[in-house]
Design an enzyme around this catalytic site. Sequence first.
Site, PDB file in Angstrom:
ATOM      1  N   ARG A   1      37.090   9.993  -8.990  1.00 42.36           N
ATOM      2  CA  ARG A   1      36.319  10.789  -9.956  1.00 42.36           C
ATOM      3  C   ARG A   1      36.174  12.188  -9.361  1.00 42.36           C
ATOM      4  O   ARG A   1      36.036  12.333  -8.139  1.00 42.36           O
ATOM      5  CB  ARG A   1      34.950  10.163 -10.231  1.00 42.36           C
TER       6      ARG A   1
ATOM      7  N   ASP B   1       0.810  -1.224   0.000  1.00 42.19           N
ATOM      8  CA  ASP B   1       0.000   0.000   0.000  1.00 42.19           C
ATOM      9  C   ASP B   1       0.842   1.272   0.000  1.00 42.19           C
ATOM     10  O   ASP B   1       0.307   2.376   0.140  1.00 42.19           O
ATOM     11  CB  ASP B   1      -0.902   0.025   1.247  1.00 42.19           C
TER      12      ASP B   1
ATOM     13  N   HIS C   1      33.746   5.682 -18.892  1.00 42.57           N
ATOM     14  CA  HIS C   1      32.531   6.476 -19.154  1.00 42.57           C
ATOM     15  C   HIS C   1      32.889   7.783 -19.851  1.00 42.57           C
ATOM     16  O   HIS C   1      34.047   8.136 -20.006  1.00 42.57           O
ATOM     17  CB  HIS C   1      31.746   6.720 -17.852  1.00 42.57           C
TER      18      HIS C   1
ATOM     19  N   HIS D   1      28.236   3.050 -10.440  1.00 40.75           N
ATOM     20  CA  HIS D   1      26.967   3.428  -9.809  1.00 40.75           C
ATOM     21  C   HIS D   1      26.748   2.650  -8.518  1.00 40.75           C
ATOM     22  O   HIS D   1      25.657   2.136  -8.258  1.00 40.75           O
ATOM     23  CB  HIS D   1      25.798   3.251 -10.784  1.00 40.75           C
TER      24      HIS D   1
ATOM     25  N   ASP E   1      24.918  17.737  -9.376  1.00 42.96           N
ATOM     26  CA  ASP E   1      25.602  16.447  -9.549  1.00 42.96           C
ATOM     27  C   ASP E   1      27.096  16.692  -9.338  1.00 42.96           C
ATOM     28  O   ASP E   1      27.771  17.191 -10.234  1.00 42.96           O
ATOM     29  CB  ASP E   1      25.302  15.927 -10.972  1.00 42.96           C
TER      30      ASP E   1
ATOM     31  N   TYR F   1      39.792   4.363 -12.518  1.00 40.98           N
ATOM     32  CA  TYR F   1      39.333   3.293 -11.629  1.00 40.98           C
ATOM     33  C   TYR F   1      40.244   2.084 -11.792  1.00 40.98           C
ATOM     34  O   TYR F   1      40.358   1.531 -12.888  1.00 40.98           O
ATOM     35  CB  TYR F   1      37.883   2.918 -11.964  1.00 40.98           C
TER      36      TYR F   1
ATOM     37  N   GLU G   1      33.341  15.311 -15.591  1.00 41.01           N
ATOM     38  CA  GLU G   1      33.555  14.305 -14.561  1.00 41.01           C
ATOM     39  C   GLU G   1      34.484  13.166 -14.953  1.00 41.01           C
ATOM     40  O   GLU G   1      34.075  12.009 -14.993  1.00 41.01           O
ATOM     41  CB  GLU G   1      32.208  13.732 -14.110  1.00 41.01           C
TER      42      GLU G   1
ATOM     43  N   GLU H   1      33.915  15.666 -10.221  1.00 41.40           N
ATOM     44  CA  GLU H   1      32.800  16.111 -11.070  1.00 41.40           C
ATOM     45  C   GLU H   1      32.286  17.477 -10.649  1.00 41.40           C
ATOM     46  O   GLU H   1      31.989  17.707  -9.468  1.00 41.40           O
ATOM     47  CB  GLU H   1      31.646  15.095 -10.979  1.00 41.40           C
TER      48      GLU H   1
ATOM     49  N   HIS I   1      27.589  15.176 -19.205  1.00 41.72           N
ATOM     50  CA  HIS I   1      26.220  15.093 -19.725  1.00 41.72           C
ATOM     51  C   HIS I   1      25.534  16.410 -19.397  1.00 41.72           C
ATOM     52  O   HIS I   1      25.944  17.127 -18.490  1.00 41.72           O
ATOM     53  CB  HIS I   1      25.473  13.915 -19.071  1.00 41.72           C
TER      54      HIS I   1
ATOM     55  N   ASP J   1      29.588  10.793  -4.817  1.00 41.36           N
ATOM     56  CA  ASP J   1      28.921  11.373  -5.990  1.00 41.36           C
ATOM     57  C   ASP J   1      27.490  11.643  -5.541  1.00 41.36           C
ATOM     58  O   ASP J   1      26.682  10.711  -5.438  1.00 41.36           O
ATOM     59  CB  ASP J   1      28.983  10.373  -7.154  1.00 41.36           C
TER      60      ASP J   1
ATOM     61  N   HIS K   1      20.553  13.584 -15.757  1.00 43.11           N
ATOM     62  CA  HIS K   1      21.020  13.367 -17.129  1.00 43.11           C
ATOM     63  C   HIS K   1      19.974  14.058 -17.995  1.00 43.11           C
ATOM     64  O   HIS K   1      18.966  13.465 -18.366  1.00 43.11           O
ATOM     65  CB  HIS K   1      21.109  11.880 -17.465  1.00 43.11           C
TER      66      HIS K   1
END
Length: 436
Positions: A404, A37, A348, A241, A269, A386, A382, A406, A352, A258, A359
């Site tokens: 990273r 619910d 990557h 991610h 971001d 890695y 960004e 960004e 963006h 991030d 995005h």
Amino acid sequence: MISRQEFARRRAHLMQSMGPNSIAIIASSQEQVRSRDVDYLFRQDSDFHYLSGFPEPNAIMALIPGREHGEFVMFCNEKDLEMETWHGRRYGTEGACATFEADDAFPIDDIDDILPGMMEGRDRIFYELGKRPEFDRRVIDWVNKIRTQVKKGAQPPGEFVDLRHALHDMRLFKSSAEVKLMRQVTEIAADAHCHAMKVCEPGMTELDIEAELHHQFARRGARFPAYPSIVASGDNACILHYTENHSKLKNGDLLLIDAGAELHNYASDITRTFPINGKFSRAQKRVYEIVLKAQLAAIEEVKPGNHWMQPHNKAVEVLTVGMVELGLLKGELDKLIEAEAYKRFYMHKTGHWIGLDVHDVGDYQIDGEPRVLEPGMVMTVEPGMYIPADSQGVDKSLLGIGVRIEDDVLVTPDGHEVLSSGVPKSVEEIEQLMSA
Ligand code: GLY
Ligand code: MN
Ligand code: MN
């Protein structure tokens, strides 16, 4: 905040680009079940929000250029005391007109009887083809309903046009009110990142840090993160991610955060990577300085006249040079770039568009060429590197390092403005902030 006049200007602009004898139909988001619910907290569809500001589910708007009785028509939930007692207040059809300036508003339950009549005789229907199968079905049902009346002289629309081309191009260029909001939401996120650097210490968990970030967002009115926050320590940073956010923070590891806030539906971001104990090791510093150099060089490429891939190409070049220095890659620079050898450690793209969606919408290519940057566009920059802990043939000191960095960058008439410049990113500044 976006003014009512600005929402009206957007609708007028869109209708102008659609041309006469057309109709646009745009649906709100629907509630989504999280468990039995219980629904997820509602978030309005960005296109629907952009054109109306109307914050409720179960609504459909129509824009009908030149319609005598009003061009902006809203179908939405009616006011209903009992439903509102259980589920919260509604604007109702009166509110859709009074607060959101619809020219006409009808109960959503009457749409099948009313909307086909408004579509009849129009040549073109603009809607978001293929976005939601059940909505495609409804649009076709409405057209079919008109088709049943052709013997009586009804004229069904003959052309279906994807609304996204025109609408998403508008969204790509941010107005001054939008830029102001984006500065604000990016500052909220930047301050939360600074806070995380200050409170971080070994023994805490990734979830502790996530909670600190979200508390900082909420204190400033940003109830939602713009996307699930990534708080990734040590080797977890090599999962792009990563959202489990449950590991304990280890002395000697890096932490990659991030995270961005959302305010009045606009996203930020930001990524920063810093040492959990406040001091970069030699190996961490080597990797970090390369990524930072790539990021700074990429940001310099953000300016009108350059295309959107130039920051990426620059980042790839600097990162590949760095990978050779670190012994991760061997060979000639040009050949390594051509063979995309860097993708083993940088898989990557460098950015963006960002706006109402993290995005964000807007074409990246025009006629097969990368899009040229123009003032008012906002994009992220960004780059990262890695090196998972189980990498083969890599110097042991580099294993388990993921970095990273960004920022959110506005294209201005003479270059760019880094909206997220409030969070430090040089080694010295970070170590200084963390030791304070
Ligand atoms: N946080 C998602 C991204 O950086 O694109
Ligand atoms: Mn990000
Ligand atoms: Mn991003």
